[in-house]
Design a protein around this motif. Structure first.
Motif, PDB file in Angstrom:
ATOM      1  N   THR A  27     -10.287  -0.423  47.567  1.00 12.19           N
ATOM      2  CA  THR A  27     -10.946   0.572  48.410  1.00 12.19           C
ATOM      3  C   THR A  27     -10.317   2.159  46.992  1.00 12.19           C
ATOM      4  OG1 THR A  27      -8.226   1.630  48.759  1.00 12.19           O
ATOM      5  CG2 THR A  27      -9.730   0.883  50.582  1.00 12.19           C
ATOM      6  N   ALA A  28     -11.004   1.321  45.760  1.00  9.74           N
ATOM      7  CA  ALA A  28     -11.345   2.497  44.585  1.00  9.74           C
ATOM      8  C   ALA A  28     -11.814   3.644  44.720  1.00  9.74           C
ATOM      9  CB  ALA A  28     -11.217   1.221  43.291  1.00  9.74           C
ATOM     10  N   ARG A  29     -13.053   3.157  45.188  1.00  7.31           N
ATOM     11  CA  ARG A  29     -14.280   4.507  45.207  1.00  7.31           C
ATOM     12  C   ARG A  29     -13.270   5.659  46.453  1.00  7.31           C
ATOM     13  NH1 ARG A  29     -19.003   6.638  44.531  1.00  7.31           N
ATOM     14  NH2 ARG A  29     -19.463   4.728  42.596  1.00  7.31           N
ATOM     15  N   GLN A  30     -13.402   5.140  47.741  1.00 11.79           N
ATOM     16  CA  GLN A  30     -13.092   6.041  48.781  1.00 11.79           C
ATOM     17  C   GLN A  30     -11.216   6.749  48.045  1.00 11.79           C
ATOM     18  OE1 GLN A  30     -13.176   3.225  51.408  1.00 11.79           O
ATOM     19  NE2 GLN A  30     -11.682   3.639  51.947  1.00 11.79           N
ATOM     20  N   SER A  39      -7.343  17.115  45.006  1.00 10.97           N
ATOM     21  CA  SER A  39      -6.871  18.328  44.138  1.00 10.97           C
ATOM     22  C   SER A  39      -7.888  19.456  44.428  1.00 10.97           C
ATOM     23  CB  SER A  39      -7.050  17.590  42.597  1.00 10.97           C
ATOM     24  OG  SER A  39      -6.598  16.029  43.076  1.00 10.97           O
ATOM     25  N   LEU A  40      -9.282  19.360  44.598  1.00 12.92           N
ATOM     26  CA  LEU A  40      -9.707  20.428  44.091  1.00 12.92           C
ATOM     27  C   LEU A  40      -9.847  21.686  45.560  1.00 12.92           C
ATOM     28  CD1 LEU A  40     -13.061  19.220  42.737  1.00 12.92           C
ATOM     29  CD2 LEU A  40     -12.008  21.313  41.980  1.00 12.92           C
ATOM     30  N   GLY A  41      -8.347  20.529  46.339  1.00 12.54           N
ATOM     31  CA  GLY A  41      -9.259  21.781  48.010  1.00 12.54           C
ATOM     32  C   GLY A  41     -10.692  21.677  48.645  1.00 12.54           C
ATOM     33  N   THR A  42     -10.791  19.866  48.783  1.00 11.99           N
ATOM     34  CA  THR A  42     -12.137  20.667  49.118  1.00 11.99           C
ATOM     35  C   THR A  42     -12.381  18.909  50.348  1.00 11.99           C
ATOM     36  OG1 THR A  42     -14.650  20.573  49.351  1.00 11.99           O
ATOM     37  CG2 THR A  42     -13.324  19.391  47.325  1.00 11.99           C
ATOM     38  N   THR A  43     -13.003  18.672  50.877  1.00 14.42           N
ATOM     39  CA  THR A  43     -13.395  16.595  50.902  1.00 14.42           C
ATOM     40  C   THR A  43     -14.575  15.828  49.799  1.00 14.42           C
ATOM     41  OG1 THR A  43     -15.224  17.866  52.266  1.00 14.42           O
ATOM     42  CG2 THR A  43     -13.322  17.885  53.143  1.00 14.42           C
ATOM     43  N   LEU A  45     -17.310  15.069  51.587  1.00 16.53           N
ATOM     44  CA  LEU A  45     -18.562  15.931  51.659  1.00 16.53           C
ATOM     45  C   LEU A  45     -18.354  16.627  50.147  1.00 16.53           C
ATOM     46  CD1 LEU A  45     -21.234  15.697  53.064  1.00 16.53           C
ATOM     47  CD2 LEU A  45     -19.499  17.037  54.680  1.00 16.53           C
ATOM     48  N   GLY A  46     -18.055  17.573  50.400  1.00 18.17           N
ATOM     49  CA  GLY A  46     -17.632  18.908  49.524  1.00 18.17           C
ATOM     50  C   GLY A  46     -18.079  18.225  47.891  1.00 18.17           C
ATOM     51  N   LEU A  47     -17.525  17.569  47.807  1.00 17.53           N
ATOM     52  CA  LEU A  47     -18.151  16.679  46.487  1.00 17.53           C
ATOM     53  C   LEU A  47     -19.587  16.896  45.713  1.00 17.53           C
ATOM     54  CD1 LEU A  47     -15.227  14.310  45.355  1.00 17.53           C
ATOM     55  CD2 LEU A  47     -15.067  16.405  44.959  1.00 17.53           C
ATOM     56  N   TYR A  48     -19.318  16.277  47.130  1.00 17.32           N
ATOM     57  CA  TYR A  48     -21.151  15.137  47.190  1.00 17.32           C
ATOM     58  C   TYR A  48     -21.633  16.732  47.121  1.00 17.32           C
ATOM     59  CZ  TYR A  48     -20.202  10.460  47.228  1.00 17.32           C
ATOM     60  OH  TYR A  48     -20.042   9.486  46.408  1.00 17.32           O
ATOM     61  N   LEU A  49     -21.334  17.684  47.603  1.00 17.44           N
ATOM     62  CA  LEU A  49     -22.558  18.763  48.116  1.00 17.44           C
ATOM     63  C   LEU A  49     -22.794  19.757  46.453  1.00 17.44           C
ATOM     64  CD1 LEU A  49     -22.063  19.986  51.376  1.00 17.44           C
ATOM     65  CD2 LEU A  49     -23.754  18.740  50.654  1.00 17.44           C
ATOM     66  N   GLU A  50     -21.689  19.113  45.649  1.00 16.22           N
ATOM     67  CA  GLU A  50     -21.217  20.306  44.552  1.00 16.22           C
ATOM     68  C   GLU A  50     -20.937  19.911  43.633  1.00 16.22           C
ATOM     69  OE1 GLU A  50     -19.466  24.441  43.829  1.00 16.22           O
ATOM     70  OE2 GLU A  50     -18.602  23.868  45.899  1.00 16.22           O
TER      71      GLU A  50
END
Ligand code: GLN
Length: 291
Positions: A27-30, A39-43, A45-50
């Motif tokens: 499950t390396a990618r997920q 670590s960034l306090g996001t989700t 989805l949040g990573l993809y949006l920014e």
């Protein structure tokens, strides 16, 4: 690669995924995405949006720490500190069993048997409180007694009960199955007893994935020789607490339906049990009605 480029999600993730794959994690990618998001306090989805956000140094340090631990096969849920169970965000960490998706079937059956009327349910071996809380949240008229023998696990359950504002309806008791329930006036009144007890046969504990064996509490998994030690004690004790027509629901392991069906019928307190299969088709939940 410049310092700036390496502190953006894309390149960080590529390196991290490679590292986790080499560590043997399917499950390396997920996992990498969830750890970076956390670590960034996001989700995720949040990573993809920014995708162009800069990962600040403190988040980068945190990500690297989590990645090291994940590469040593610590459960992802312990690293991020929570697991989702039936839409609830439950806090977990070392010392408590991580709720499993197959246990959602146990809750589904429990909800099918419990209309939202005042009723009493008992969850034996509540661990993080997953089953007790899923019932209490979905059935606001139902009162739940949640029993747990491990002090460490109870601390997580307490945090989850408080976090979800369920302290009024989920009572947490310290004890090993039935003992702690005496003296609460519950005998003969309980509508539903539900449990996901430890049921891995002691002789098979060594075959568990290292991630489970080395990190999760074995006392939540070890069902004694043959794996049915807790199921037996629950079947023995349940008739005294269940009202006539009340139900017992037990999560069970592969191959345990036949012996447990016999045990449930032998005592004459229950009607012939019904078994429910999980998604992979394994008989996973025993349902028995008190005569
Ligand atoms: N299903 C769990 C596992 O395979 C075992 C749960 C239990 O023993 N109650 O890890």
């Amino acid at each position: 690669m410049s310092a700036v480029a390496t502190s953006r999600p894309g390149p960080l993730l590529r390196t991290a995924i490679g590292r986790l794959r080499r560590a043997g994690l399917a499950t390396a990618r997920q996992d990498a995405e969830r750890l970076l998001a956390e670590s960034l306090g996001t989700t995720r989805l949040g990573l993809y949006l920014e995708p162009d956000r800069v990962v600040p140094p403190d988040a980068l340090d945190e990500f690297r720490r989590l990645l090291d631990r994940r590469a040593r096969h610590e459960p992802l849920q312990y690293l991020v500190g929570w697991e989702e169970f039936r839409g609830l965000r439950l806090r977990v960490g070392p010392g408590v069993f991580i709720p499993r998706p197959e246990t959602e079937l146990l809750v589904e059956r429990a909800l099918a048997l419990l209309p939202d009327r005042p009723a009493r349910a008992v969850d034996l071996g509540t661990g993080s409180g997953a089953v007790a809380l899923a019932l209490a949240v979905a059935r606001p008229a139902v009162s739940v007694w949640a029993v747990e023998r491990s002090a460490e696990a109870r601390a997580w359950a307490r945090a989850n009960i408080g976090g979800l504002g369920m302290g009024e309806r989920v009572r947490l008791l310290a004890g090993d199955l039935w003992g702690s329930l005496a003296g609460h006036g519950l005998e003969g009144t309980v509508d539903l007893v539900v449990s996901n007890p430890p049921y891995i046969p002691a002789e098979q504990l060594a075959e568990l994935p290292e991630e489970v064996r080395a990190h999760e509490p074995l006392e939540a998994l070890d069902g004694g020789p043959g794996g049915l030690a807790f199921h037996r004690r629950i079947l023995d004790g349940a008739p005294a607490f269940l009202r006539p027509g009340g139900f017992l629901l037990l999560e069970i392991g592969e191959g345990q339906a036949a012996p447990l069906g016999e045990l449930a019928e032998a005592g004459r307190a229950f009607e012939a049990p019904v078994f429910h299969r999980d998604l992979p088709g394994i008989e996973r939940v025993l349902e028995a009605r008190r005569r």
